[in-house]
Design an enzyme around this catalytic site. Sequence first.
Site, PDB file in Angstrom:
ATOM      1  N   GLY A   1       0.980  -1.184  -0.090  1.00  0.00           N
ATOM      2  CA  GLY A   1      -0.110  -0.177  -0.162  1.00  0.00           C
ATOM      3  C   GLY A   1       1.103   1.210  -0.146  1.00  0.00           C
ATOM      4  N   GLY A   2       0.224   2.045   1.372  1.00  0.00           N
ATOM      5  CA  GLY A   2       1.073   4.078   0.496  1.00  0.00           C
ATOM      6  C   GLY A   2       2.048   3.302   1.744  1.00  0.00           C
TER       7      GLY A   2
ATOM      8  N   GLY B   1      18.579  10.018 -33.378  1.00  0.00           N
ATOM      9  CA  GLY B   1      18.407  11.033 -32.584  1.00  0.00           C
ATOM     10  C   GLY B   1      18.998  10.623 -31.255  1.00  0.00           C
ATOM     11  CB  ALA B   2      20.034   6.828 -31.198  1.00  0.00           C
TER      12      ALA B   2
END
Length: 517
Positions: A172-173, A407-408
């Site tokens: 959980g949290g 772009g790489a």
Amino acid sequence: MAIDPKLLEDLENRRQKARDAGGKDKLEKRKEKGILCARERLEVLFEPGTFQEFGMHAQHDCHAFGMEDKDLPYDGVVCGTGFIDGRPVAAYSQDFTVSGGSLGRIHAKKICQLMDYAHDVGVPVVAVNDSGGARIQEGVASLSGYGQVFFKNVYLSGVVPQIAVIAGPCAGGAAYSPALMDFLIMTEKNANMFICGPGVIKAATGEHAELEQFASAAAHATVSGNIHLIAQDDRHAMALAARLLSYLPANNVCDPPHDLDYPINTAPDLGMNELVPDSPKKALDVLQVIDRLVDPESFMEIMPDFAKNLVVGFGRICGVVVGIIANQPAVRAGTLDIDSSDKGARFIRTCNIFNIPVVNLVDTPGFMPGLAQERGGIIRHGAKMLFAYAAATVPKITLIMRKAYGGAYLAMCSDDLGADLVLAWPTAEIAVMGAEGAANILFGKQIKEAEDPKAEQARLVEEYREQFASPYQAAARAMVTDVITPAGTRTRIALALRATLSKRDTRPPKKHGNIPL
């Protein structure tokens, strides 16, 4: 006048009660399973005799519902400081034998006080998580406690290193505090981490899911990418935390623990030449390159089981602590995809926070093509790499080993993205796209009309490589600092690191940039 012996006896009794934690029976059961108790974990982490406890006598809120007669030693969390390799570190360890390690108001307050101490004196924090979650009997006070801990995690982020060890349940949290830290280590057995358990998932979605599918160390290390390292057991987890700290400074205004007395050997490493395949189509195992580049046995790979097409980790090159980001051509040809972009960007930013120089080893044909990647947001995720490199002010040294396309090429820290030095091997290819694809686009008609199309294509591909993709062409345009032999790589990078440690890069005043998340 001597102190009253009864007072000393009372103190010792109280300390013994704390050492017994939730009861000797519970401690014995854990021992039988090979699980260390909360105190033992810190004893293993710290050098013998250096642990100083904070808040041993703290107690839970006795007005909590149904807990008036409950006795919770140190409110279920052991906090304090000690030394690791002679350096001070703050740590806390939740005790599952005390009310399931549940977090209440005092439990949270102890953690927050320790984190404030770590912030003020500038020392790392190690958090051992082993808790059933919020203490239901304390109601909203326990939720408030989690909020306070989360706030401190963020307050310390970028100031001191924070390492989380998941050594038991973390549900959980409770899972969000580790998630806000710099590194997460999780034990292979006896630990799980999740937001919603199998029962909740079944009730909400109708899906049947076992904890092993989404909450185990293996699932987090390979699929979700939520953790950085898997430990075999508690002792191994503490050893991994200690090793991680050996590469990190105490805080963000200190230098990493470099060993500048380490000699720089200028002799060529001819074995590095042998690692380069004779064909650009053959995969290069970048781990072998890293092994020859760094000091013996100094490389510590981070997230080794997630997005294996990108290798990241810490090492030392002639004594200088470095972060290494390397394409792995042996996996998916070394392409950058959604997961590897996230992995790389996070690691770059971690290095930048803690003043660790970055060494980039480039061999990538580009970003991963495909509908799933495009729909999954490869543009946004790939932009994280660009942002992280451009924002980093630490020394950045890039070695282009072979392919650096499109772009790489930029996303792996080109000169334009702020690299301080860009070195290249003679085998490097730097271009908008691969030579074969470019030749087909530029000279497709010429190739089709040739007497021998295959021979013509091979000739044009080689011509394109020489004229447009050669490292010498990039060097001629001042985008590559120097073309070097593989054998000279370690020496050149070691010298470059020593020369750039004094780097200062002042940026425009602002709260922070807006990284595409």
